[in-house]
Structure formats: structure tokens, C-alpha cells
Write a protein that holds these residues in place. Structure first.
Motif, PDB file in Angstrom:
ATOM      1  N   PRO A 166      73.111-102.883 -74.537  1.00 29.66           N
ATOM      2  CA  PRO A 166      73.173-102.623 -75.743  1.00 29.66           C
ATOM      3  C   PRO A 166      73.040-103.628 -76.857  1.00 29.66           C
ATOM      4  N   GLY A 167      72.408-103.324 -77.905  1.00 31.92           N
ATOM      5  CA  GLY A 167      72.314-104.329 -79.027  1.00 31.92           C
ATOM      6  C   GLY A 167      73.632-104.256 -79.780  1.00 31.92           C
ATOM      7  N   THR A 168      73.836-105.467 -80.532  1.00 33.66           N
ATOM      8  CA  THR A 168      75.387-105.834 -81.135  1.00 33.66           C
ATOM      9  C   THR A 168      74.942-105.794 -82.518  1.00 33.66           C
ATOM     10  N   THR A 169      73.918-105.500 -83.135  1.00 30.94           N
ATOM     11  CA  THR A 169      73.696-105.468 -84.807  1.00 30.94           C
ATOM     12  C   THR A 169      74.044-103.927 -84.908  1.00 30.94           C
ATOM     13  N   PRO A 170      75.072-103.408 -85.822  1.00 31.76           N
ATOM     14  CA  PRO A 170      75.613-102.244 -86.145  1.00 31.76           C
ATOM     15  C   PRO A 170      74.313-101.337 -87.077  1.00 31.76           C
ATOM     16  N   GLY A 171      73.942-100.260 -86.644  1.00 32.82           N
ATOM     17  CA  GLY A 171      73.275 -99.646 -87.478  1.00 32.82           C
ATOM     18  C   GLY A 171      71.743 -99.747 -87.131  1.00 32.82           C
ATOM     19  N   ARG A 172      71.207-100.661 -86.309  1.00 33.55           N
ATOM     20  CA  ARG A 172      69.866-100.969 -86.501  1.00 33.55           C
ATOM     21  C   ARG A 172      69.103 -99.740 -85.429  1.00 33.55           C
ATOM     22  N   LYS A 173      67.913 -99.760 -85.650  1.00 33.65           N
ATOM     23  CA  LYS A 173      67.046 -98.351 -85.030  1.00 33.65           C
ATOM     24  C   LYS A 173      66.841 -98.513 -83.566  1.00 33.65           C
ATOM     25  N   THR A 174      66.965 -99.666 -83.144  1.00 34.91           N
ATOM     26  CA  THR A 174      66.845-100.027 -81.462  1.00 34.91           C
ATOM     27  C   THR A 174      68.135-100.223 -80.887  1.00 34.91           C
ATOM     28  N   PRO A 175      68.567 -99.255 -80.083  1.00 29.18           N
ATOM     29  CA  PRO A 175      69.932 -99.249 -79.572  1.00 29.18           C
ATOM     30  C   PRO A 175      70.425-100.241 -78.584  1.00 29.18           C
ATOM     31  N   TYR A 176      69.126-100.712 -77.851  1.00 29.12           N
ATOM     32  CA  TYR A 176      69.159-101.515 -76.632  1.00 29.12           C
ATOM     33  C   TYR A 176      68.363-102.895 -76.998  1.00 29.12           C
ATOM     34  N   ASP A 177      68.601-103.988 -76.046  1.00 24.51           N
ATOM     35  CA  ASP A 177      67.599-104.951 -75.971  1.00 24.51           C
ATOM     36  C   ASP A 177      67.257-105.061 -74.686  1.00 24.51           C
ATOM     37  N   LEU A 178      65.803-105.171 -74.475  1.00 24.61           N
ATOM     38  CA  LEU A 178      65.110-105.492 -73.348  1.00 24.61           C
ATOM     39  C   LEU A 178      65.300-107.145 -72.771  1.00 24.61           C
ATOM     40  N   ILE A 179      66.017-107.435 -71.854  1.00 24.98           N
ATOM     41  CA  ILE A 179      66.323-108.745 -71.308  1.00 24.98           C
ATOM     42  C   ILE A 179      65.846-109.149 -70.260  1.00 24.98           C
ATOM     43  N   ALA A 180      65.416-108.187 -69.329  1.00 20.51           N
ATOM     44  CA  ALA A 180      65.016-108.473 -67.656  1.00 20.51           C
ATOM     45  C   ALA A 180      63.912-107.419 -67.344  1.00 20.51           C
ATOM     46  N   VAL A 181      62.792-107.873 -66.485  1.00 25.68           N
ATOM     47  CA  VAL A 181      61.815-106.999 -65.842  1.00 25.68           C
ATOM     48  C   VAL A 181      61.715-107.667 -64.429  1.00 25.68           C
ATOM     49  N   GLU A 182      61.138-106.632 -63.811  1.00 23.84           N
ATOM     50  CA  GLU A 182      60.809-106.938 -62.071  1.00 23.84           C
ATOM     51  C   GLU A 182      59.384-106.957 -62.183  1.00 23.84           C
ATOM     52  N   LYS A 183      59.038-108.197 -61.513  1.00 25.94           N
ATOM     53  CA  LYS A 183      57.665-108.546 -61.233  1.00 25.94           C
ATOM     54  C   LYS A 183      57.515-108.768 -59.737  1.00 25.94           C
ATOM     55  N   GLY A 184      57.087-107.332 -58.973  1.00 31.64           N
ATOM     56  CA  GLY A 184      57.191-107.409 -57.586  1.00 31.64           C
ATOM     57  C   GLY A 184      58.663-107.509 -57.116  1.00 31.64           C
ATOM     58  N   GLU A 185      59.057-108.514 -56.075  1.00 29.65           N
ATOM     59  CA  GLU A 185      60.281-108.651 -55.730  1.00 29.65           C
ATOM     60  C   GLU A 185      61.040-109.718 -56.623  1.00 29.65           C
ATOM     61  N   ARG A 186      60.321-110.255 -57.688  1.00 31.27           N
ATOM     62  CA  ARG A 186      61.056-111.299 -58.643  1.00 31.27           C
ATOM     63  C   ARG A 186      61.886-110.566 -59.780  1.00 31.27           C
ATOM     64  N   LEU A 187      62.931-110.889 -60.099  1.00 29.17           N
ATOM     65  CA  LEU A 187      63.329-110.306 -61.348  1.00 29.17           C
ATOM     66  C   LEU A 187      63.349-111.722 -62.200  1.00 29.17           C
ATOM     67  N   ILE A 188      63.019-111.400 -63.534  1.00 28.67           N
ATOM     68  CA  ILE A 188      62.780-112.195 -64.388  1.00 28.67           C
ATOM     69  C   ILE A 188      63.562-112.072 -65.833  1.00 28.67           C
ATOM     70  N   ASN A 189      64.344-112.748 -66.192  1.00 27.72           N
ATOM     71  CA  ASN A 189      65.025-112.947 -67.367  1.00 27.72           C
ATOM     72  C   ASN A 189      63.842-113.209 -68.420  1.00 27.72           C
ATOM     73  N   MET A 190      63.781-112.242 -69.652  1.00 30.19           N
ATOM     74  CA  MET A 190      62.984-112.766 -70.451  1.00 30.19           C
ATOM     75  C   MET A 190      63.729-112.780 -71.941  1.00 30.19           C
ATOM     76  N   ASP A 191      64.882-112.889 -71.973  1.00 26.15           N
ATOM     77  CA  ASP A 191      65.720-113.171 -73.194  1.00 26.15           C
ATOM     78  C   ASP A 191      65.407-114.532 -73.733  1.00 26.15           C
ATOM     79  N   ALA A 192      64.505-114.611 -74.952  1.00 29.82           N
ATOM     80  CA  ALA A 192      64.367-115.963 -75.223  1.00 29.82           C
ATOM     81  C   ALA A 192      65.442-116.734 -75.918  1.00 29.82           C
TER      82      ALA A 192
END
Length: 226
Positions: A53-79
Motif C-alpha cells: 500500500p502507498g503511504t501518501t494520502p489521497g494519491r491516485k495509485t493505491p499501491y506501490d509495485l516493489i518486486a517482480v518474479e523473473k522465472g524462479e528469481r524474485l527481484i526487488n525493484m524498489d529504487a
């Protein structure tokens, strides 16, 4: 570092650097992408991603995308995560055991470095870079040209001449990596700047991370190929 209330989703598209379209339980949702890099090899239609969940009140995007699965790898992509996990790792005594000061976002000259540190007898700067690009077991930085990255390497070299120590730490946001190398195919000038900095005495570090959907922790060093 930990994330609250993570949930899985299916990636659909990325209209721009900051927003992705995903499906949460089959429902289309717009989410914020916490990485402005290209990440084209990661964000492919149909892959599983992880949201918090995003932490900024009232913003249009309710979630942050923080990780992605690449095959068997889980990659965090939070800069923003690499700086936080490096700070936690360093404060726990894994960077220097006698650290007395670790100050984030410290300006020196015309650069703002990620960390300034002190021990009773030493002082120096660290620049942190997150790594998400993996190919055939090797990991590479950057995934797109970065003049800012080159500037910071030159700045670290200048710090050496002023009596400080200097290091660049590549935080690999995944658990498996055979080696780290600069991405000279995409940005040869960055690779040359990194080699010059290392030859001048800048310490080059690369560490994998233990990754789960809701946690990221610096783990082990990997070989560096310059």
C-alpha cells in the motif's frame, strides 16, 4: 527492511515510467512503479508482481509495485530500497565494525553522496546503486545511461584526493548472482569511469540480497568483473 501488507498481482502494461497497470484478483488497478529505470526485461505482460500500500494520502495509485518474479528469481525493484538496506547493514557493523557516524544524503563539493561515515580514526563517503538487471547469471549496472552515476564516481575520486576514503556499493536486489560487472554494452562511459575510480582507490563492492515479497536484506559479496 520490511514492507507492510504485501499482495500479489499480475502485470499488464506500463504506460509511463511512474505508473503500471496490473490485475489484482482479476480487477484492473493502476499502481506506482518505485523504479524509473527501463526494467524492460522484468516488467513483461503476465508476470507476477508484488505490491504494498502507498503511504501518501489521497494519491491516485493505491499501491506501490516493489518486486517482480523473473522465472524462479524474485527481484526487488524498489529504487529507494538499496540505500535503506545498506544503512541497516552498515549500522549493524557489517561495513565497518567501529563506525561512529553514518549520515545519509551528505553534500560535499558539487555532489550529494548517499552516505558520509566516520570511525575514531577514519572518514569517508559511500555511493549506493541498486542493481536489477540480470543476464545468464551475471548482474549489471546501469540498465540505462546514467550521467549522474558517472558524476558521482568522479566525485568519489576527488574525495580521495582530499583525504577521505570512498566506496561505491552495488546492492543486487536479488538472491542469486554469479558476478557483477558494469553494463558497458548500454553505457560504456560508466564502465570506464568505474574502472578509473577503482584504479584511483575507490572501493567497489557488490552484495546480493535475501529477498522475499515483504523483506529485503543485504546478504553476501559477489565477484566483481571490471
Amino acid at each position: 527492511m520490511t514492507y507492510p501488507s504485501v499482495l500479489p498481482a499480475t502485470f499488464v502494461s506500463r504506460p509511463n515510467r511512474f505508473v503500471a497497470q496490473v490485475l489484482v484478483d482479476g480487477t484492473p488497478v493502476s499502481v506506482h512503479v518505485k523504479n524509473t529505470g527501463r526494467c524492460r526485461e522484468l516488467l513483461r505482460p503476465g508476470v507476477r508482481v508484488w505490491l504494498t500500500p502507498g503511504t501518501t494520502p489521497g494519491r491516485k495509485t493505491p499501491y506501490d509495485l516493489i518486486a517482480v518474479e523473473k522465472g524462479e528469481r524474485l527481484i526487488n525493484m524498489d529504487a529507494q530500497a538499496p540505500n535503506q538496506v545498506f544503512g541497516e547493514w552498515a549500522r549493524a557493523g557489517h561495513f565497518l565494525p567501529d563506525l561512529t557516524l553514518l549520515q545519509p544524503e551528505h553534500r560535499y563539493g558539487d555532489s550529494r553522496f548517499d552516505f558520509y561515515w566516520e570511525t575514531p580514526t577514519r572518514k569517508g563517503f559511500v555511493e549506493v546503486q541498486g542493481v536489477t538487471l540480470e543476464e545468464d547469471g551475471g548482474v549489471y549496472f546501469p540498465d540505462a545511461p546514467t550521467q549522474r552515476g558517472i558524476k558521482h564516481l568522479h566525485g568519489l575520486t576527488h574525495c580521495l584526493s582530499q583525504g577521505y576514503e570512498a566506496a561505491v556499493c552495488f546492492v543486487i536486489q536479488m538472491a542469486q548472482a554469479d558476478f557483477f560487472a558494469p553494463n558497458t554494452r548500454t553505457h560504456p562511459a560508466f564502465g570506464e569511469a568505474l574502472r578509473q575510480a577503482a584504479q584511483a582507490g575507490v572501493q567497489v563492492m557488490a552484495y546480493t540480497c535475501a529477498v522475499t515479497p515483504d523483506r529485503l536484506t543485504m546478504d553476501r559479496p559477489v565477484p566483481i568483473h571490471l
